[in-house]
Design a protein around this motif. Structure first.
Motif, PDB file in Angstrom:
ATOM      1  N   GLY A  43      47.624  66.789  75.362  1.00 29.28           N
ATOM      2  CA  GLY A  43      46.367  66.501  74.681  1.00 29.28           C
ATOM      3  C   GLY A  43      45.757  67.681  73.949  1.00 29.28           C
ATOM      4  O   GLY A  43      46.444  68.513  73.358  1.00 29.28           O
ATOM      5  N   ILE A  44      44.436  67.765  74.009  1.00 29.27           N
ATOM      6  CA  ILE A  44      43.709  68.833  73.321  1.00 29.27           C
ATOM      7  C   ILE A  44      44.120  70.192  73.858  1.00 29.27           C
ATOM      8  O   ILE A  44      44.277  71.156  73.101  1.00 29.27           O
ATOM      9  CB  ILE A  44      42.186  68.632  73.491  1.00 29.27           C
ATOM     10  CG1 ILE A  44      41.743  67.324  72.835  1.00 29.27           C
ATOM     11  CG2 ILE A  44      41.419  69.803  72.893  1.00 29.27           C
ATOM     12  CD1 ILE A  44      40.316  66.916  73.169  1.00 29.27           C
ATOM     13  N   GLY A  45      44.309  70.274  75.175  1.00 29.68           N
ATOM     14  CA  GLY A  45      44.684  71.550  75.780  1.00 29.68           C
ATOM     15  C   GLY A  45      45.976  72.104  75.214  1.00 29.68           C
ATOM     16  O   GLY A  45      46.083  73.309  74.946  1.00 29.68           O
ATOM     17  N   LYS A  46      46.967  71.248  75.028  1.00 32.59           N
ATOM     18  CA  LYS A  46      48.257  71.679  74.473  1.00 32.59           C
ATOM     19  C   LYS A  46      48.073  72.237  73.060  1.00 32.59           C
ATOM     20  O   LYS A  46      48.640  73.290  72.716  1.00 32.59           O
ATOM     21  CB  LYS A  46      49.224  70.496  74.444  1.00 32.59           C
ATOM     22  CG  LYS A  46      50.553  70.766  73.746  1.00 32.59           C
ATOM     23  CD  LYS A  46      51.448  69.547  73.826  1.00 32.59           C
ATOM     24  CE  LYS A  46      52.761  69.754  73.061  1.00 32.59           C
ATOM     25  NZ  LYS A  46      52.547  69.819  71.595  1.00 32.59           N
ATOM     26  N   LEU A  47      47.269  71.567  72.249  1.00 33.23           N
ATOM     27  CA  LEU A  47      47.029  72.037  70.886  1.00 33.23           C
ATOM     28  C   LEU A  47      46.289  73.375  70.887  1.00 33.23           C
ATOM     29  O   LEU A  47      46.572  74.253  70.069  1.00 33.23           O
ATOM     30  CB  LEU A  47      46.222  70.992  70.120  1.00 33.23           C
ATOM     31  CG  LEU A  47      46.956  69.679  69.819  1.00 33.23           C
ATOM     32  CD1 LEU A  47      45.983  68.631  69.283  1.00 33.23           C
ATOM     33  CD2 LEU A  47      48.080  69.904  68.827  1.00 33.23           C
ATOM     34  N   ILE A  48      45.342  73.533  71.810  1.00 35.97           N
ATOM     35  CA  ILE A  48      44.621  74.798  71.919  1.00 35.97           C
ATOM     36  C   ILE A  48      45.591  75.922  72.267  1.00 35.97           C
ATOM     37  O   ILE A  48      45.541  77.015  71.686  1.00 35.97           O
ATOM     38  CB  ILE A  48      43.503  74.699  72.976  1.00 35.97           C
ATOM     39  CG1 ILE A  48      42.396  73.778  72.490  1.00 35.97           C
ATOM     40  CG2 ILE A  48      42.942  76.083  73.303  1.00 35.97           C
ATOM     41  CD1 ILE A  48      41.343  73.480  73.544  1.00 35.97           C
ATOM     42  N   VAL A  49      46.476  75.661  73.221  1.00 30.98           N
ATOM     43  CA  VAL A  49      47.459  76.673  73.634  1.00 30.98           C
ATOM     44  C   VAL A  49      48.311  77.087  72.445  1.00 30.98           C
ATOM     45  O   VAL A  49      48.522  78.282  72.185  1.00 30.98           O
ATOM     46  CB  VAL A  49      48.344  76.129  74.771  1.00 30.98           C
ATOM     47  CG1 VAL A  49      49.512  77.088  75.039  1.00 30.98           C
ATOM     48  CG2 VAL A  49      47.524  75.929  76.041  1.00 30.98           C
ATOM     49  N   VAL A  69      34.713  52.289  66.437  1.00 23.25           N
ATOM     50  CA  VAL A  69      34.631  53.699  66.794  1.00 23.25           C
ATOM     51  C   VAL A  69      35.670  54.484  66.008  1.00 23.25           C
ATOM     52  O   VAL A  69      36.843  54.110  65.971  1.00 23.25           O
ATOM     53  CB  VAL A  69      34.859  53.905  68.308  1.00 23.25           C
ATOM     54  CG1 VAL A  69      34.937  55.389  68.636  1.00 23.25           C
ATOM     55  CG2 VAL A  69      33.749  53.237  69.099  1.00 23.25           C
ATOM     56  N   ARG A  70      35.248  55.562  65.397  1.00 22.33           N
ATOM     57  CA  ARG A  70      36.162  56.400  64.626  1.00 22.33           C
ATOM     58  C   ARG A  70      36.711  57.486  65.541  1.00 22.33           C
ATOM     59  O   ARG A  70      36.015  58.422  65.900  1.00 22.33           O
ATOM     60  CB  ARG A  70      35.445  57.009  63.431  1.00 22.33           C
ATOM     61  CG  ARG A  70      34.873  55.948  62.512  1.00 22.33           C
ATOM     62  CD  ARG A  70      34.017  56.557  61.442  1.00 22.33           C
ATOM     63  NE  ARG A  70      33.357  55.529  60.662  1.00 22.33           N
ATOM     64  CZ  ARG A  70      32.579  55.768  59.633  1.00 22.33           C
ATOM     65  NH1 ARG A  70      32.367  57.014  59.272  1.00 22.33           N
ATOM     66  NH2 ARG A  70      32.013  54.777  58.977  1.00 22.33           N
ATOM     67  N   MET A  71      37.953  57.342  65.884  1.00 24.28           N
ATOM     68  CA  MET A  71      38.569  58.261  66.830  1.00 24.28           C
ATOM     69  C   MET A  71      38.869  59.598  66.158  1.00 24.28           C
ATOM     70  O   MET A  71      39.374  59.650  65.039  1.00 24.28           O
ATOM     71  CB  MET A  71      39.861  57.655  67.373  1.00 24.28           C
ATOM     72  CG  MET A  71      39.686  56.303  68.034  1.00 24.28           C
ATOM     73  SD  MET A  71      38.870  56.450  69.614  1.00 24.28           S
ATOM     74  CE  MET A  71      40.169  57.227  70.558  1.00 24.28           C
ATOM     75  N   LEU A  72      38.564  60.671  66.863  1.00 24.51           N
ATOM     76  CA  LEU A  72      38.976  61.997  66.415  1.00 24.51           C
ATOM     77  C   LEU A  72      40.415  62.239  66.820  1.00 24.51           C
ATOM     78  O   LEU A  72      40.918  61.637  67.777  1.00 24.51           O
ATOM     79  CB  LEU A  72      38.092  63.071  67.054  1.00 24.51           C
ATOM     80  CG  LEU A  72      36.610  63.064  66.711  1.00 24.51           C
ATOM     81  CD1 LEU A  72      35.859  64.008  67.642  1.00 24.51           C
ATOM     82  CD2 LEU A  72      36.374  63.446  65.263  1.00 24.51           C
ATOM     83  N   THR A  73      41.088  63.113  66.126  1.00 20.36           N
ATOM     84  CA  THR A  73      42.415  63.550  66.548  1.00 20.36           C
ATOM     85  C   THR A  73      42.253  64.802  67.403  1.00 20.36           C
ATOM     86  O   THR A  73      41.233  65.500  67.329  1.00 20.36           O
ATOM     87  CB  THR A  73      43.300  63.878  65.340  1.00 20.36           C
ATOM     88  OG1 THR A  73      42.735  64.999  64.630  1.00 20.36           O
ATOM     89  CG2 THR A  73      43.406  62.678  64.398  1.00 20.36           C
ATOM     90  N   GLY A  74      43.252  65.091  68.213  1.00 21.31           N
ATOM     91  CA  GLY A  74      43.221  66.314  69.005  1.00 21.31           C
ATOM     92  C   GLY A  74      43.093  67.541  68.129  1.00 21.31           C
ATOM     93  O   GLY A  74      42.418  68.520  68.481  1.00 21.31           O
ATOM     94  N   GLU A  75      43.701  67.489  66.965  1.00 20.76           N
ATOM     95  CA  GLU A  75      43.651  68.601  66.011  1.00 20.76           C
ATOM     96  C   GLU A  75      42.217  68.871  65.564  1.00 20.76           C
ATOM     97  O   GLU A  75      41.810  70.035  65.410  1.00 20.76           O
ATOM     98  CB  GLU A  75      44.519  68.269  64.795  1.00 20.76           C
ATOM     99  CG  GLU A  75      44.618  69.370  63.761  1.00 20.76           C
ATOM    100  CD  GLU A  75      45.480  70.536  64.218  1.00 20.76           C
ATOM    101  OE1 GLU A  75      45.310  71.635  63.654  1.00 20.76           O
ATOM    102  OE2 GLU A  75      46.327  70.339  65.112  1.00 20.76           O
TER     103      GLU A  75
END
Length: 366
Positions: free
Chosen positions: A122-128, A308-314
């Motif tokens: 998820g978001i954590g992987k992209l942050i890493v 609902v407009r979903m955000l992407t992890g990016e």
């Protein structure tokens, strides 16, 4: 939900919104319209009218019929709003950074170490991945294995850790200090959710979600903050949610844990300044709206069908890493068009209830 958290200007995109509400655009245009010779005013009039005709097509609204006097009035309003907006942004930034005007000093990315909880997906992987691209070494705390794409990266170090256990976090922290070094950045990103009405919520899950989404922040900070305080240098990022401000039906548990995360961030910020005299240890809190990640994959389609407009992890990971790179503390509300929702608890009770009723009806249709 989307109609409340997104204004029509969201359609324009952040770059175009920033341009329209820039005093460096509206100011010169206003000056030209009101003070320039007739020839210049005629040219500017056409520019303003063209902008006025362009906006409706972007916002899917009927085009207005603007006279030059109307355009001048609109420019005055936009210029005033842009000045207030810039001043507010500047004050927010300075206040969040212990009233310092400049960015924190002493950062050298290849020599910095970050800890990211929930960094395997998820978001954590992209942050890493983005931190590694910046040159940092990153310690990932997760109960899930690293994805294969990250296993061979020498700058990524995986430590299996149950963040709901203070003992597990302490063991991982000892291993990080021993094998990698003392972290200067901590990103409390791990989180879970499972929409459920209050009367149906089992105690076991209730204890688990508070442990993952809230208590884990205490466990990680207690391990990694002392060294940051000693050096008066560091950055603690708390990933909260728009739910910190607005509680939804079937999400009392999630909203409560994210409100707790916000309170944790605010107290931590104050303690760093007044208890530990370490104002250069930065703190940032992040409030994303619904994000399409494995965390809510089961409900993503239903959310989108409801509008609902979903955000992407990016869209979440990018501003978090940009905030770290800026060497400044702050509050990130994603998308920025939802910033106004942070003040809802200061609104009149009747207006708060109208908002909650609208959000509640919308969410129960999912």
């Amino acid at each position: 939900m989307s109609s409340i958290l997104y204004s029509p200007l969201h359609e324009l995109g952040p770059s175009l919104r920033d341009l329209i509400f820039s005093p460096f655009l509206s100011g010169p245009l206003l000056l030209a319209v009101t003070q320039a010779p007739d020839t210049v005013r005629h040219i500017v009039r056409h520019i303003v009218l063209n902008i006025a005709r362009t906006l409706p097509s972007l916002l899917h609204t009927p085009p207005p019929s603007f006279s030059l006097s109307t355009a001048t009035t609109v420019l005055r309003a936009i210029f005033a709003l842009s000045i207030i907006r810039r001043l507010n942004q500047a004050l927010n930034s300075v206040a969040a950074n212990s009233w310092h005007l400049t960015a924190s000093k002493g950062w050298d990315w290849p020599n910095e170490i970050a800890v990211v909880t929930g960094g395997s997906s998820g978001i954590g992987k992209l942050i890493v991945e983005k931190l590694v691209a910046l040159g940092l070494r990153v310690a990932v705390l997760d109960i899930q294995d690293l994805p294969k794409s990250m296993e061979k990266d020498a700058r990524i170090h995986f430590f299996r850790c149950d963040v709901t256990s203070s003992e597990s976090v302490a063991e991982a922290a000892d291993a990080i200090r021993r094998e990698v070094g003392h972290p200067s950045i901590l990103i409390n990103n791990a989180g879970i959710t499972s929409p459920m009405a209050i009367l149906k919520m089992p105690e076991s899950y209730l204890r688990k979600i508070f442990a993952v989404n809230s208590l884990s922040h205490w466990f990680t900070v207690q391990q990694f903050l002392p060294h940051m305080i000693e050096l008066n240098k560091g950055h603690v990022v708390t990933v909260a949610s728009i739910a910190s401000f607005v509680a939804l039906p079937t999400a009392a548990d999630y909203s409560a844990t994210k409100a707790a995360a916000l309170a944790f961030h605010e107290s931590l910020t104050s303690e760093l300044k007044h208890c530990y005299q370490a104002p250069n240890v930065l703190t940032t809190v992040v409030h994303p709206n619904f994000v399409r990640t494995p965390l809510i994959e089961e409900w993503s389609d239903h959310l989108e069908k409801s509008g609902v407009r979903m955000l992407t992890g990016e869209q979440v990971a990018e501003p978090i890493v940009a905030q770290i790179k800026s060497r400044r503390a702050g509050q990130l509300i994603i998308p920025r068009s939802a910033t106004f929702i942070s003040g809802i608890r200061g609104w009149p009770t009747w207006l708060q209830e109208l908002i909650r009723d609208a959000v509640g009806r919308s969410s129960l249709k999912l």
